[in-house]
Design an enzyme around this catalytic site. Structure first.
Site, PDB file in Angstrom:
ATOM      1  N   ARG A   1     -18.037  -3.334  18.024  1.00 51.52           N
ATOM      2  CA  ARG A   1     -17.201  -4.216  17.636  1.00 51.52           C
ATOM      3  C   ARG A   1     -15.733  -4.478  18.153  1.00 51.52           C
ATOM      4  O   ARG A   1     -14.791  -4.212  17.599  1.00 51.52           O
ATOM      5  CB  ARG A   1     -17.310  -4.398  15.857  1.00 51.52           C
ATOM      6  CG  ARG A   1     -18.564  -4.964  15.051  1.00 51.52           C
ATOM      7  CD  ARG A   1     -18.305  -5.061  13.173  1.00 51.52           C
ATOM      8  NE  ARG A   1     -19.761  -4.808  13.388  1.00 51.52           N
ATOM      9  CZ  ARG A   1     -20.754  -5.841  12.779  1.00 51.52           C
ATOM     10  NH1 ARG A   1     -19.772  -7.128  13.146  1.00 51.52           N
ATOM     11  NH2 ARG A   1     -21.493  -5.003  12.365  1.00 51.52           N
TER      12      ARG A   1
ATOM     13  N   CYS B   1     -16.150  -9.771   5.246  1.00 51.56           N
ATOM     14  CA  CYS B   1     -15.243  -8.352   5.018  1.00 51.56           C
ATOM     15  C   CYS B   1     -14.293  -8.906   4.377  1.00 51.56           C
ATOM     16  O   CYS B   1     -13.506  -9.664   4.834  1.00 51.56           O
ATOM     17  CB  CYS B   1     -15.485  -7.894   6.145  1.00 51.56           C
ATOM     18  SG  CYS B   1     -14.973  -5.736   5.959  1.00 51.56           S
TER      19      CYS B   1
ATOM     20  N   CYS C   1      -0.034   0.357  10.899  1.00 54.18           N
ATOM     21  CA  CYS C   1      -0.049  -0.827   9.039  1.00 54.18           C
ATOM     22  C   CYS C   1       1.186  -0.969   8.880  1.00 54.18           C
ATOM     23  O   CYS C   1       2.448  -1.098   8.544  1.00 54.18           O
ATOM     24  CB  CYS C   1      -1.297   0.084   8.537  1.00 54.18           C
ATOM     25  SG  CYS C   1      -1.706  -1.573   7.316  1.00 54.18           S
TER      26      CYS C   1
ATOM     27  N   CYS D   1      -0.084   4.736   6.787  1.00 54.13           N
ATOM     28  CA  CYS D   1      -0.472   4.320   8.227  1.00 54.13           C
ATOM     29  C   CYS D   1       0.784   4.090   9.080  1.00 54.13           C
ATOM     30  O   CYS D   1       0.669   3.171   9.018  1.00 54.13           O
ATOM     31  CB  CYS D   1      -1.493   3.969   8.311  1.00 54.13           C
ATOM     32  SG  CYS D   1      -2.927   4.080   6.903  1.00 54.13           S
TER      33      CYS D   1
ATOM     34  N   CYS E   1     -19.660   1.279   8.523  1.00 58.58           N
ATOM     35  CA  CYS E   1     -19.167   0.137   9.573  1.00 58.58           C
ATOM     36  C   CYS E   1     -17.747   1.622   9.509  1.00 58.58           C
ATOM     37  O   CYS E   1     -16.781   1.343   9.413  1.00 58.58           O
ATOM     38  CB  CYS E   1     -18.534  -0.498   9.061  1.00 58.58           C
ATOM     39  SG  CYS E   1     -17.463  -1.337  10.296  1.00 58.58           S
TER      40      CYS E   1
ATOM     41  N   CYS F   1     -19.413  -7.181   3.498  1.00 57.24           N
ATOM     42  CA  CYS F   1     -19.065  -5.822   4.014  1.00 57.24           C
ATOM     43  C   CYS F   1     -17.370  -5.383   3.243  1.00 57.24           C
ATOM     44  O   CYS F   1     -17.070  -6.682   2.897  1.00 57.24           O
ATOM     45  CB  CYS F   1     -18.253  -5.830   5.392  1.00 57.24           C
ATOM     46  SG  CYS F   1     -17.902  -4.286   5.867  1.00 57.24           S
TER      47      CYS F   1
ATOM     48  N   CYS G   1       0.499  -0.703   0.250  1.00 63.32           N
ATOM     49  CA  CYS G   1      -0.113  -0.228  -0.005  1.00 63.32           C
ATOM     50  C   CYS G   1       1.124   1.351  -0.053  1.00 63.32           C
ATOM     51  O   CYS G   1       2.246   1.300   0.866  1.00 63.32           O
ATOM     52  CB  CYS G   1      -1.190   0.002   1.158  1.00 63.32           C
ATOM     53  SG  CYS G   1      -2.238   1.565   0.777  1.00 63.32           S
TER      54      CYS G   1
END
Length: 332
Positions: free
Chosen positions: A262, A98, A61, A58, A190, A130, A54
């Site tokens: 969650r 998801c 991550c 972040c 979400c 999702c 990616c």
């Protein structure tokens, strides 16, 4: 009855968040029983359909290309493999599936077309499907909705004030714009965040304030505890205590009473008693399976034992959502 409100002030939320923890849990448990069945927990499965590489930064991550972690990059999985994983998840008790792709944003290309096929396939199994694919345009959100997408995850991660300490490759407004596009497409929203990234209590309150004052509350609010990964800027962050998770979950339950709260990342570092406190505080969903995208998660066997010990019962798919059309569920 605790009323649904979108006009919470930061001061009101801070007062709830900072109240004595046992009082806070009692109030949250009371609100929870007004809007949800006690002891009912939805089991979800999260699968990384495209891992690593990616371009974003972040800080938490391991999938960011710029960090040196143990994550192995893999291209988009074959559609048939994803459908098989969804079937296995359904067989082990998950009602929500998801799919996550390590993209900055969705691009209109063959990979997106393949994701749309995955959505159609999982939807045909009778599961809540999702996706979390990064930023979305209005048109892309509509395409996902037409393919049968039930929910879209796009976390705020933290408060607007702390955000630039964590991510520089997109703005807070970018995230809010994606949530608006998802809402406009009539897809279930979400959105939650991560605690333990060096933020203060005021940042946690700020993130909850942003979520609770959206035009409509998210139907789903994941509360994650950072799982530090070697090679990322946050690799040395200390573990978040269960009481910090309890405060977040209980406050979210009180100010967004209808949402599914969650208990997400970080559960692998909690024992059964700590997880029980989170359920008492208003959490009513977990992610099952040995991984959450790329970070470890408790095994299915452990979760089944926990359900037995705590007398938890699994929640059905689409329980409070709009009617969803799906094909005949394949016979096994």
């Amino acid at each position: 009855m605790n009323e649904l409100r979108n006009d919470w002030s930061r001061e009101e939320i801070a007062e709830i968040y900072n109240s004595p923890v046992l009082d806070l849990m009692y109030r949250a448990a009371t609100v929870h029983r007004q809007y949800h069945e006690s002891g009912e927990v939805q089991v979800c499965t999260l699968l990384s359909v495209k891992t690593g590489g990616c371009p974003e930064d972040c800080a938490y991550c391991p999938q960011a290309a710029r960090y040196h972690t143990d994550v192995k990059v893999h291209k988009l999985l074959p559609t048939e493999e994803v459908i098989q994983k969804a079937l296995e998840a359904r067989e082990s008790g998950s009602t929500r599936f998801c799919m996550g792709a390590a993209w900055r944003e969705v691009r209109d290309n063959r990979d997106f077309d393949r994701v749309l096929d995955m959505v159609r396939g999982v939807s045909s199994l009778g599961m809540e499907v999702c996706c979390t694919l990064g930023m979305l345009t209005d048109e892309q959100a509509k395409k996902l909705k037409d393919a049968g997408l039930y929910a879209y995850n796009h976390n705020l991660d933290t408060s607007e004030e702390h955000y630039e300490e964590i991510i520089s490759t997109r703005t807070y407004d970018d995230r809010l714009d994606t949530l608006e596009n998802v809402r406009n497409a009539e897809i279930s929203v979400c959105s939650g965040g991560i605690i333990g990234m060096g933020e203060g209590h005021s940042d946690r309150i700020g993130m909850l304030h942003t979520l609770a004052t959206l035009p409509e509350h998210p139907e789903s609010v994941p509360v994650n505890a950072l799982v530090p990964v070697e090679g990322t800027p946050l690799e040395k962050q200390p573990r978040v205590s269960v009481w910090e998770m309890v405060r977040m979950i209980a406050t979210a339950r009180i100010i967004m009473p209808k949402a599914m709260v969650r208990l997400s990342a970080g559960r692998v570092r909690m024992n059964l008693e700590e997880q029980a406190l989170c359920f008492m505080a208003g959490a009513n969903s977990i992610f099952a399976g040995d991984k959450l995208l790329t970070t470890p998660n408790p095994e299915v066997v452990q979760d089944k034992e926990m359900f037995q010990v705590l007398n938890l019962k699994p929640r059905k798919a689409f329980k409070d959502g709009p009617a969803v059309k799906f094909e005949q569920i394949p016979q096994q």
